[in-house]
Design a protein around this motif. Structure first.
Motif, PDB file in Angstrom:
ATOM      1  N   VAL A 111       8.585   7.996   1.646  1.00 59.91           N
ATOM      2  CA  VAL A 111       7.915   7.014   0.802  1.00 59.91           C
ATOM      3  C   VAL A 111       8.407   7.236  -0.632  1.00 59.91           C
ATOM      4  CG1 VAL A 111       5.710   6.128  -0.022  1.00 59.91           C
ATOM      5  CG2 VAL A 111       5.909   6.978   2.321  1.00 59.91           C
ATOM      6  N   VAL A 112       9.251   6.349  -1.124  1.00 57.01           N
ATOM      7  CA  VAL A 112       9.855   6.539  -2.442  1.00 57.01           C
ATOM      8  C   VAL A 112       9.004   5.934  -3.552  1.00 57.01           C
ATOM      9  CG1 VAL A 112      12.182   6.670  -1.502  1.00 57.01           C
ATOM     10  CG2 VAL A 112      11.274   4.453  -2.181  1.00 57.01           C
ATOM     11  N   GLU A 113       8.089   5.041  -3.194  1.00 58.43           N
ATOM     12  CA  GLU A 113       7.200   4.444  -4.181  1.00 58.43           C
ATOM     13  C   GLU A 113       5.970   3.909  -3.471  1.00 58.43           C
ATOM     14  OE1 GLU A 113       7.574   1.353  -7.924  1.00 58.43           O
ATOM     15  OE2 GLU A 113       8.457   0.740  -6.025  1.00 58.43           O
ATOM     16  N   LEU A 114       4.813   4.049  -4.102  1.00 62.90           N
ATOM     17  CA  LEU A 114       3.598   3.457  -3.558  1.00 62.90           C
ATOM     18  C   LEU A 114       2.732   3.004  -4.732  1.00 62.90           C
ATOM     19  CD1 LEU A 114       1.561   4.563  -0.501  1.00 62.90           C
ATOM     20  CD2 LEU A 114       0.391   3.735  -2.541  1.00 62.90           C
ATOM     21  N   ARG A 115       2.442   1.706  -4.757  1.00 64.27           N
ATOM     22  CA  ARG A 115       1.595   1.138  -5.805  1.00 64.27           C
ATOM     23  C   ARG A 115       0.326   0.576  -5.172  1.00 64.27           C
ATOM     24  NH1 ARG A 115       5.210  -2.930  -9.267  1.00 64.27           N
ATOM     25  NH2 ARG A 115       3.364  -2.870 -10.611  1.00 64.27           N
ATOM     26  N   ALA A 116      -0.765   0.677  -5.895  1.00 66.16           N
ATOM     27  CA  ALA A 116      -2.047   0.147  -5.426  1.00 66.16           C
ATOM     28  C   ALA A 116      -2.576  -0.814  -6.482  1.00 66.16           C
ATOM     29  CB  ALA A 116      -3.048   1.278  -5.188  1.00 66.16           C
ATOM     30  N   PHE A 117      -3.198  -1.912  -6.034  1.00 69.00           N
ATOM     31  CA  PHE A 117      -3.632  -2.978  -6.922  1.00 69.00           C
ATOM     32  C   PHE A 117      -5.103  -3.311  -6.664  1.00 69.00           C
ATOM     33  CE2 PHE A 117       0.898  -3.528  -6.137  1.00 69.00           C
ATOM     34  CZ  PHE A 117       1.402  -3.609  -7.432  1.00 69.00           C
ATOM     35  N   ASP A 118      -5.847  -3.505  -7.758  1.00 69.94           N
ATOM     36  CA  ASP A 118      -7.257  -3.859  -7.649  1.00 69.94           C
ATOM     37  C   ASP A 118      -7.382  -5.380  -7.580  1.00 69.94           C
ATOM     38  OD1 ASP A 118      -9.969  -3.650  -7.507  1.00 69.94           O
ATOM     39  OD2 ASP A 118     -10.272  -3.261  -9.643  1.00 69.94           O
ATOM     40  N   LEU A 119      -7.091  -5.927  -6.408  1.00 76.20           N
ATOM     41  CA  LEU A 119      -7.117  -7.374  -6.196  1.00 76.20           C
ATOM     42  C   LEU A 119      -8.440  -7.859  -5.622  1.00 76.20           C
ATOM     43  CD1 LEU A 119      -3.495  -7.811  -4.797  1.00 76.20           C
ATOM     44  CD2 LEU A 119      -4.343  -8.497  -7.047  1.00 76.20           C
ATOM     45  N   PHE A 120      -9.405  -6.945  -5.438  1.00 76.75           N
ATOM     46  CA  PHE A 120     -10.703  -7.297  -4.873  1.00 76.75           C
ATOM     47  C   PHE A 120     -11.812  -6.634  -5.684  1.00 76.75           C
ATOM     48  CE2 PHE A 120      -7.455  -6.783  -1.594  1.00 76.75           C
ATOM     49  CZ  PHE A 120      -7.382  -8.053  -1.068  1.00 76.75           C
TER      50      PHE A 120
END
Length: 400
Positions: free
Chosen positions: A376-385
């Motif tokens: 896993v070279v990159e992991l982004r998380a987004f607050d879309l909820f």
């Protein structure tokens, strides 16, 4: 232990432990785990038991907060707490505190299920400003700082014919407050219209009402917009409900994959072709796979230069080319599963983008990939909820 039901009993005071995946926190009472909603780590609370049917744990609501946490705020919706609507898990938490809770859950699931250490953050995604495409940032229906981000809502009629929302883990309908749902960008229809109603906003800001009496697939397609492209979407089909989600996720996929002109790629669980369109715009030859035939019909019109196949991804993959350069997966909540992941890895793509709405399913599938020698070279998380426990992630994988 007594055979008498404990449901309705108030226990405590209990000291609340860490947040758990699913919008609740871990507490213990007389040696038993209780998953408690409407609380925060470190709080001292009294808990009403709501479910005692499981041998290993019970469920409950924090009905009295004796010692509040620093991130606790007063919910702005009167039906968001114990016994109310099941939609908003985190309305009692500051916005920064919500993102920290989601970061904790993502990190815990990745470590536990994929042996992967992640020290990233959950990125805030503000609503579009006034005059931008989509729902205006000030469209909060008069409930203050709660963002009205949901562009699709399902309303249920109570026994008096008034619209409401379902309680947590229940079919009980909780009537809407006078100001309506705090996170909804679309109001409920007039009372007495029907038993169930879906209201959805299209890419032009127009609202569409779909009643329960209408058979699935009977309505005209809607038009949504992402990346300046118009997408036809079945009226009862899937499209991200946050007005910026499609753009944010497509951008994260492109940034992570760094597509090169002339490459070929697969868009698996492609829906109406959002990621296929984004990659095709970078001159990648795309092949999408989706089980929903109505979605595939739209995808073929949305991305005319790409190829699409309707069918179960695990079965269709057997007939697709054995090599490809890029692969995007955007599976349903349960994840892709070992069979699909292994078939994907067997293509030896240059890079894989995995879009996930459930961190546990994501972690299980990333664990399968890591065991096979992928990184896993990159992991982004987004607050879309916002105001809920849900979080969207985009992971980029490459072979070690």
């Amino acid at each position: 232990m007594s055979e008498q039901s404990a449901v309705g009993q108030v226990v405590g005071p209990l000291e609340v432990g860490p947040v758990a995946h699913g919008g609740h926190w871990v507490a213990r009472w007389e040696g038993r785990v209780i998953f408690v909603r409407h609380t925060l780590p470190g709080e001292l609370v009294r808990v009403r038991i709501t479910d005692d049917t499981h041998a290993r744990f019970w469920r409950g609501d924090a009905v009295e907060v004796i010692t509040p946490a620093a991130d606790r705020i007063t919910p702005q919706c009167p039906i968001s707490g114990p016994g109310g609507c099941g939609g908003c898990d985190f309305q009692h938490v500051s916005p920064a505190g919500q993102r920290e809770l989601k970061r904790t859950v993502v990190a815990e699931q990745l470590q536990r299920l994929a042996s992967l250490d992640w020290d990233g953050e959950v990125e805030e995604v503000p609503l579009p400003g006034p005059g931008a495409d989509g729902v205006a940032a000030d469209a909060d229906d008069g409930v203050g700082d709660v963002p009205a981000w949901r562009t699709r809502m399902r309303y249920f009629a109570d026994t008096q014919g008034n619209w409401g929302l379902r309680a947590h883990r229940s079919h009980t309908v909780v009537p809407l407050p006078d100001q309506g749902c705090a996170i909804a960008a679309v109001p409920a229809p007039d009372p007495g219209t029907g038993a169930v109603a879906d209201v959805v906003v299209d890419g032009f800001g127009d609202q569409h009402l779909i009643m329960d009496a209408e058979p699935m697939g009977s309505g005209a397609d809607l038009v949504q917009i992402a990346g300046g492209i118009e997408f036809e979407v079945p009226v009862d089909g899937f499209w991200q409900v946050h007005p910026r989600a499609a753009d944010v996720l497509a951008g994260a996929v492109l940034d992570g994959l760094e597509p090169r002109a002339g490459e070929q790629g697969f868009d698996l669980y492609c829906g109406v072709g959002l990621f296929a369109a984004a990659l095709a715009g970078e001159c990648v030859r795309m092949w999408g796979v989706e089980s929903g035939r109505a979605a595939v019909r739209c995808a073929r019109r949305n991305v005319p230069g790409a190829r699409f196949t309707a069918g179960q991804v695990g079965k269709v993959l057997h007939g697709l080319p054995k090599r490809t350069d890029l692969i995007v997966l955007d599976p349903p909540r349960q994840g892709a599963g070992k069979d699909v992941i292994r078939q994907v890895l067997a293509r030896r793509p240059r890079a894989i983008a995995y879009v996930a709405c459930d961190p546990a399913a994501l972690a299980r599938d990333l664990g399968t990939a890591r065991e096979a020698g992928w990184e896993v070279v990159e992991l982004r998380a987004f607050d879309l909820f916002p105001m809920t426990h849900h979080v969207e992630c985009v992971a980029i994988l490459a072979q070690r």
